[in-house]
Design an enzyme around this catalytic site. Structure first.
Site, short mmCIF file in Angstrom:
data_model
loop_
_atom_site.label_atom_id
_atom_site.label_comp_id
_atom_site.label_asym_id
_atom_site.label_seq_id
_atom_site.Cartn_x
_atom_site.Cartn_y
_atom_site.Cartn_z
N ILE A 137 10.70 3.79 -3.97
CA ILE A 137 10.36 2.50 -4.84
C ILE A 137 9.54 2.29 -5.17
O ILE A 137 7.74 2.78 -4.07
CB ILE A 137 11.44 1.51 -3.79
CG1 ILE A 137 12.28 1.62 -3.38
CG2 ILE A 137 10.64 -0.08 -4.63
CD1 ILE A 137 12.60 0.98 -2.27
N LYS A 206 4.56 -2.03 7.86
CA LYS A 206 4.73 -2.49 6.21
C LYS A 206 4.44 -3.56 5.43
O LYS A 206 3.86 -3.76 4.28
CB LYS A 206 6.47 -1.92 5.91
CG LYS A 206 6.48 -0.54 5.66
CD LYS A 206 8.12 -0.65 5.67
CE LYS A 206 8.31 1.43 6.54
NZ LYS A 206 9.86 0.81 6.24
#
Length: 429
Positions: A137, A206
């Protein structure tokens, strides 16, 4: 087109590294056309040199990663070995010896991203890491470049495919946590030791990276509040459905409107079924970004796996090689705001609390009094029970997390409360 190839050193040749090498070989002509020069795999550092690696010349394989990155002819080092060391030392050594770096190492970047960026700047090199957060992504580049002129206020996302697969199975089939985990393991979505995923460590790393980029400030892994999803039950999903919600493990990064501080957190949460993230199924990832001018943006796709992650690595490789040919570097670390990072207790959220209580008069009044004493307003209450046992489900209005935590602690001390069956935050409304 320049005829002398740009030389690439690959550190690690597992699931992701082998895909990087394969794509570099099979798409060599296209990559050369896009970059403006050929790219050549000049060396591959591995731990087990005897393993057969299809499509890779055995002469390129070495166990001496340090010697490989010290070679003066290496233009770009691709690091996909993971972990803190020796990855950190290898990346800084690469900078010192003239190479830029493409990494997929979320743990290292979340812990030492500032120091690595400083080393890259010191030596005039690039540090790119699109693959570190959400696989294929495109997310880091849009945040760092496309939204560079905007003000991002919130990043809300599903950034771990393993946990999303497990929760989706629990929701859609009624399976328990262990049953869903076993299926995820059998299908290769979960590691033999799934702790990093199911306890939220992977998502927390993340979240630290995303918050730092989105808010232009320093956010380290230690700044991220983390809860795993191993305690989520079928009963939680039943309660969520009664509210028109489902349950996801979310990474949430926010900028406070009142004082400009930022928070980063990872935990299971109920979200309304009409929220875009509620429909993210299986092992897919999705990230919802809210910016002042751009409004609401959604990024969706496969967040893990060899080929998707390699796609992100190769995208960074093309960008870094182009910079190399132009004699420039791309956008680096942007932490000029130096915003304070607030603790979880300052976060304003909602709670869904399920209590096992005595089925007798006055219990609801006692519970309501505890909420009032802690300044927490109740939105809805649902009560059921028989034979002296009862279940009480309370959903609160928004309040500081510290107040909500204090409320739960006080509820546990009531004689009429036999247990706190479930506590879950409600997001996305």
């Amino acid at each position: 087109m320049r005829t002398r190839p740009l030389k690439v050193a690959l550190l690690g040749c597992g699931v992701v590294g082998s895909e990087v090498a394969r794509i570099m070989t099979t798409h060599a002509d296209d990559l050369a056309a896009r970059i403006g020069a050929p790219v050549e795999l000049a060396g591959v550092a591995v731990r087990r040199p005897s393993k057969v690696r299809e499509g890779i010349d055995p002469a390129l394989v070495t166990t001496d990663a340090t010697a490989l990155v010290k070679r003066g002819d290496i233009d770009v080092v691709v690091e996909v070995i993971g972990g803190i060391e020796p990855a950190r030392a290898l990346i800084t050594t690469a900078f010192e010896h003239g190479a830029s770096v493409v990494s997929a190492n979320k743990a290292l970047l979340a812990q030492d991203g500032a120091a690595l960026h400083a080393a890259a700047v010191e030596h005039g090199r690039d540090l790119y890491y699109e693959a570190a957060v959400a696989g294929a992504i495109p997310l880091i580049r849009p945040l760092r470049e496309s939204l560079a002129g905007d003000k991002v206020n919130r990043v809300l996302g599903i950034v771990n495919g393993t946990t999303n697969f497990i929760l989706d199975k629990m929701d859609s089939t009624g399976a328990g946590y262990q049953e869903a985990l076993d299926e995820a393991t059998a299908l290769g979505y979960a590691e033999a030791d799934p702790t990093a995923d199911v306890e939220g460590f992977d998502a927390a790393a993340k979240a630290a990276i995303l918050a730092g980029i989105a808010f232009h400030t320093r956010v380290r892994l230690d700044d991220v509040y983390r809860e795993g999803m191993t305690e989520v039950t079928s009963a939680d999903f039943a309660s969520a459905r009664q509210m028109g919600c489902t349950i996801k493990l979310l990474a949430i990064c926010e900028r406070a409107a009142d004082n400009g501080s930022v928070t980063a957190r990872v935990h299971p949460a109920m979200i309304p079924l009409d929220h875009p993230l509620a429909s993210v199924r299986g092992a897919y990832n999705a990230v919802f970004v809210e910016a002042e001018a751009a409004g609401q943006l959604m990024f969706y796709g496969p967040g893990a796996g060899g080929a998707p992650t390699a796609s992100a690595v190769l995208g960074d490789l093309v960008a870094v090689c182009r910079n190399k040919l132009a004699g420039s570097t791309g956008p680096g670390d942007s932490a000029y705001t130096r915003l304070p990072v607030s603790p979880m207790g300052d976060v304003v959220t909602r709670y869904h609390i399920s209590l096992d209580v005595a089925d007798k008069p006055g219990v609801l009044a006692q519970v309501a009094t505890v909420f009032a004493e802690h300044g927490v307003s109740i939105d809805t209450v649902r009560q059921s029970g028989k034979d002296g046992e009862a279940s009480l489900v309370v959903v609160t209005h928004r309040a500081a997390d510290a107040a909500l935590t204090g409320t739960v602690d006080a509820l546990r001390k009531l004689d009429t409360v036999r247990g706190v069956a479930s506590i879950m935050r409600v997001e996305g409304e």
